[in-house]
Design a protein around this motif. Structure first.
Motif, PDB file in Angstrom:
ATOM      1  N   LEU A  50      -0.321   5.962 -12.313  1.00 53.11           N
ATOM      2  CA  LEU A  50      -0.335   7.288 -12.933  1.00 53.11           C
ATOM      3  C   LEU A  50       0.321   8.264 -11.960  1.00 53.11           C
ATOM      4  CD1 LEU A  50      -1.370   8.952 -15.351  1.00 53.11           C
ATOM      5  CD2 LEU A  50      -3.568   9.143 -14.180  1.00 53.11           C
ATOM      6  N   TYR A  51       1.308   8.981 -12.431  1.00 50.63           N
ATOM      7  CA  TYR A  51       2.089   9.872 -11.575  1.00 50.63           C
ATOM      8  C   TYR A  51       1.853  11.323 -11.967  1.00 50.63           C
ATOM      9  CZ  TYR A  51       4.459   5.736  -9.898  1.00 50.63           C
ATOM     10  OH  TYR A  51       4.726   4.520  -9.318  1.00 50.63           O
ATOM     11  N   PHE A  52       1.647  12.146 -10.936  1.00 50.48           N
ATOM     12  CA  PHE A  52       1.388  13.568 -11.146  1.00 50.48           C
ATOM     13  C   PHE A  52       2.427  14.406 -10.415  1.00 50.48           C
ATOM     14  CE2 PHE A  52      -2.651  13.592 -13.279  1.00 50.48           C
ATOM     15  CZ  PHE A  52      -3.286  12.427 -12.876  1.00 50.48           C
ATOM     16  N   CYS A  53       2.927  15.396 -11.108  1.00 51.79           N
ATOM     17  CA  CYS A  53       3.766  16.433 -10.531  1.00 51.79           C
ATOM     18  C   CYS A  53       2.868  17.644 -10.238  1.00 51.79           C
ATOM     19  CB  CYS A  53       4.862  16.794 -11.530  1.00 51.79           C
ATOM     20  SG  CYS A  53       6.068  17.984 -10.955  1.00 51.79           S
ATOM     21  N   ALA A  54       3.133  18.359  -9.143  1.00 50.24           N
ATOM     22  CA  ALA A  54       2.258  19.470  -8.770  1.00 50.24           C
ATOM     23  C   ALA A  54       3.031  20.546  -8.034  1.00 50.24           C
ATOM     24  CB  ALA A  54       1.110  18.967  -7.895  1.00 50.24           C
ATOM     25  N   ALA A  55       2.485  21.755  -8.075  1.00 47.56           N
ATOM     26  CA  ALA A  55       3.087  22.867  -7.348  1.00 47.56           C
ATOM     27  C   ALA A  55       2.029  23.921  -7.080  1.00 47.56           C
ATOM     28  CB  ALA A  55       4.223  23.483  -8.164  1.00 47.56           C
ATOM     29  N   PRO A  56       2.095  24.596  -5.940  1.00 54.81           N
ATOM     30  CA  PRO A  56       1.205  25.729  -5.728  1.00 54.81           C
ATOM     31  C   PRO A  56       1.745  26.930  -6.493  1.00 54.81           C
ATOM     32  CG  PRO A  56       2.611  25.440  -3.823  1.00 54.81           C
ATOM     33  CD  PRO A  56       2.954  24.343  -4.775  1.00 54.81           C
ATOM     34  N   THR A  57       0.837  27.731  -7.035  1.00 52.62           N
ATOM     35  CA  THR A  57       1.287  28.955  -7.685  1.00 52.62           C
ATOM     36  C   THR A  57       1.768  29.914  -6.614  1.00 52.62           C
ATOM     37  OG1 THR A  57      -0.990  29.758  -7.684  1.00 52.62           O
ATOM     38  CG2 THR A  57      -0.202  28.696  -9.686  1.00 52.62           C
ATOM     39  N   SER A  58       2.718  30.739  -6.978  1.00 57.74           N
ATOM     40  CA  SER A  58       3.404  31.578  -6.020  1.00 57.74           C
ATOM     41  C   SER A  58       2.434  32.452  -5.228  1.00 57.74           C
ATOM     42  CB  SER A  58       4.420  32.467  -6.753  1.00 57.74           C
ATOM     43  OG  SER A  58       5.101  33.291  -5.838  1.00 57.74           O
ATOM     44  N   GLY A  59       2.529  32.387  -3.922  1.00 55.26           N
ATOM     45  CA  GLY A  59       1.732  33.253  -3.068  1.00 55.26           C
ATOM     46  C   GLY A  59       0.292  32.823  -2.871  1.00 55.26           C
ATOM     47  N   THR A  60      -0.067  31.653  -3.398  1.00 58.41           N
ATOM     48  CA  THR A  60      -1.448  31.184  -3.247  1.00 58.41           C
ATOM     49  C   THR A  60      -1.466  29.721  -2.821  1.00 58.41           C
ATOM     50  OG1 THR A  60      -1.915  30.207  -5.424  1.00 58.41           O
ATOM     51  CG2 THR A  60      -1.971  32.613  -5.275  1.00 58.41           C
ATOM     52  N   TYR A  61      -2.665  29.233  -2.529  1.00 46.88           N
ATOM     53  CA  TYR A  61      -2.866  27.817  -2.249  1.00 46.88           C
ATOM     54  C   TYR A  61      -3.426  27.097  -3.481  1.00 46.88           C
ATOM     55  CZ  TYR A  61      -2.135  28.820   2.691  1.00 46.88           C
ATOM     56  OH  TYR A  61      -1.586  29.196   3.891  1.00 46.88           O
ATOM     57  N   LYS A  62      -3.425  27.776  -4.613  1.00 44.64           N
ATOM     58  CA  LYS A  62      -3.960  27.197  -5.842  1.00 44.64           C
ATOM     59  C   LYS A  62      -2.908  26.307  -6.469  1.00 44.64           C
ATOM     60  CE  LYS A  62      -6.068  28.559 -10.234  1.00 44.64           C
ATOM     61  NZ  LYS A  62      -6.594  29.693 -11.028  1.00 44.64           N
ATOM     62  N   TYR A  63      -3.128  25.020  -6.426  1.00 45.09           N
ATOM     63  CA  TYR A  63      -2.186  24.062  -6.954  1.00 45.09           C
ATOM     64  C   TYR A  63      -2.415  23.839  -8.443  1.00 45.09           C
ATOM     65  CZ  TYR A  63       0.098  22.433  -2.705  1.00 45.09           C
ATOM     66  OH  TYR A  63       0.880  22.344  -1.579  1.00 45.09           O
ATOM     67  N   ILE A  64      -1.309  23.702  -9.163  1.00 44.84           N
ATOM     68  CA  ILE A  64      -1.381  23.283 -10.555  1.00 44.84           C
ATOM     69  C   ILE A  64      -0.726  21.914 -10.669  1.00 44.84           C
ATOM     70  CG2 ILE A  64      -1.673  25.449 -11.787  1.00 44.84           C
ATOM     71  CD1 ILE A  64       1.313  25.759 -11.887  1.00 44.84           C
ATOM     72  N   PHE A  65      -1.381  21.046 -11.402  1.00 40.81           N
ATOM     73  CA  PHE A  65      -0.918  19.682 -11.602  1.00 40.81           C
ATOM     74  C   PHE A  65      -0.525  19.484 -13.062  1.00 40.81           C
ATOM     75  CE2 PHE A  65      -1.970  16.990  -7.855  1.00 40.81           C
ATOM     76  CZ  PHE A  65      -2.537  17.956  -7.058  1.00 40.81           C
ATOM     77  N   GLY A  66       0.480  18.658 -13.268  1.00 46.34           N
ATOM     78  CA  GLY A  66       0.773  18.212 -14.616  1.00 46.34           C
ATOM     79  C   GLY A  66      -0.328  17.287 -15.107  1.00 46.34           C
ATOM     80  N   THR A  67      -0.259  16.934 -16.380  1.00 45.01           N
ATOM     81  CA  THR A  67      -1.302  16.099 -16.979  1.00 45.01           C
ATOM     82  C   THR A  67      -1.138  14.623 -16.652  1.00 45.01           C
ATOM     83  OG1 THR A  67       0.004  16.094 -19.001  1.00 45.01           O
ATOM     84  CG2 THR A  67      -1.835  17.655 -18.881  1.00 45.01           C
TER      85      THR A  67
END
Lengths: 115, 113
Positions: B88-105
Motif C-alpha cells: 500500500l503506497y501513500f503520498c503525503a505533504a505537510p500543509t504550508s507553514g505547518t508540520y501538519k501532514y496530509i496523506f492521500g488515501t
C-alpha cells in the motif's frame, strides 16, 4: 538500532471506557507525530510535538482526545469515553531535527477496537 | 483547502513491467512531497521525498518520482516491477507553514507474477 515502538499492539475496549496508547520514539528524535488510520482511509494527522515546544493539537477530532509527551521522549495518547467511531489503527512517528521535510519513522501501530 | 489525492485505489501490473502510482497535490507555496510504503503487517516506511531542485527524485528499492509543478503531480514510478513491491503506497505533504501532514488515501499496488 531500535525503531519506534508502540504499545499495546492491540486494544479491545468497551464503549465509554478510557484508553491510553503509548509511543516510544527513536532515541534522539525531537519530533513526534500521532496519526489515525481508519479502514479505507489515509492517515489522519492528530497531533505534533517538537521538543519542549507547545504541541500542534489542531488534528485532534474532539476534546475526548489528548496527548502528552514526557521529558521530550515517550508520548501517551489518551482517548476518554471511547466511541465505536474511534476504532482504528493509531500510528506514531518520530523524526530528527526541526525541519518539516525530515522523513518520519513509523511505529507498528496500535489497533483499537471499541465494542 | 490543501489536499493530496491518489486517484487510484488499486493498480495491477505484471512483474517486469513498469509501474506508476499517481499523486496530485494542492498545497500552498512550494510543496514538500513524500512517498511512503506500507507492507503487509509492517509499519509505514519512507521511500523518497521532493524538497527542491531536480524534478526527478530517486529513492529506496529502485523507486523514483517525478515532480511536475504545472500538473501539480508527484507520480511514483519504477522501471521494472517485482512481486515484492506489492504493498500500500501513500503520498503525503505537510500543509504550508505547518508540520501538519496530509496523506492521500493510499493506492494498493499488486504485482502479478
Amino acid at each position: 538500532g531500535a525503531g519506534v515502538s508502540q504499545s499495546p499492539s492491540n486494544k479491545v475496549t468497551e464503549k465509554g471506557k478510557d484508553v491510553e496508547l503509548r509511543c516510544d520514539p527513536i532515541s534522539g528524535h525531537t519530533a513526534l507525530y500521532w496519526y489515525r488510520q481508519s479502514l479505507g482511509q489515509g492517515l489522519e494527522f492528530l497531533i505534533y510535538f517538537q521538543g519542549n515546544s507547545a504541541p500542534d493539537k489542531s488534528g485532534l477530532p474532539s476534546d475526548r482526545f489528548s496527548a502528552e509527551r514526557t521529558g521530550g521522549s515517550v508520548s501517551t495518547l489518551t482517548i476518554q469515553r471511547t466511541q465505536q467511531e474511534d476504532s482504528a489503527v493509531y500510528l506514531c512517528a518520530s523524526s530528527s531535527g526541526r525541519a518539516v521535510y525530515n522523513e518520519q519513522f513509523f511505529g507498528p501501530g496500535t489497533r483499537l477496537t471499541v465494542l | 483547502a490543501q489536499s493530496v489525492a491518489q486517484p487510484e485505489d488499486q493498480v495491477n501490473v505484471a512483474e517486469g513491467n513498469p509501474l506508476t502510482v499517481k499523486c496530485t497535490y494542492s498545497v500552498s507555496g512550494n510543496p514538500y512531497l513524500f512517498w511512503y510504503v506500507q507492507y503487509p503487517n509492517r509499519g509505514l516506511q519512507f521511500l523518497l521525498k521532493y524538497i527542491t531542485g531536480d524534478n526527478l527524485v530517486k529513492g529506496s528499492y529502485g523507486f523514483e518520482a517525478e515532480f511536475n509543478k504545472s500538473q501539480t503531480s508527484f507520480h511514483l514510478k519504477k522501471p521494472s516491477a517485482l512481486v515484492s513491491d506489492s504493498a500500500l503506497y501513500f503520498c503525503a505533504a505537510p500543509t504550508s507553514g505547518t508540520y501538519k501532514y496530509i496523506f492521500g488515501t493510499g493506492t494498493r499496488l499488486k504485482v502479478l507474477a
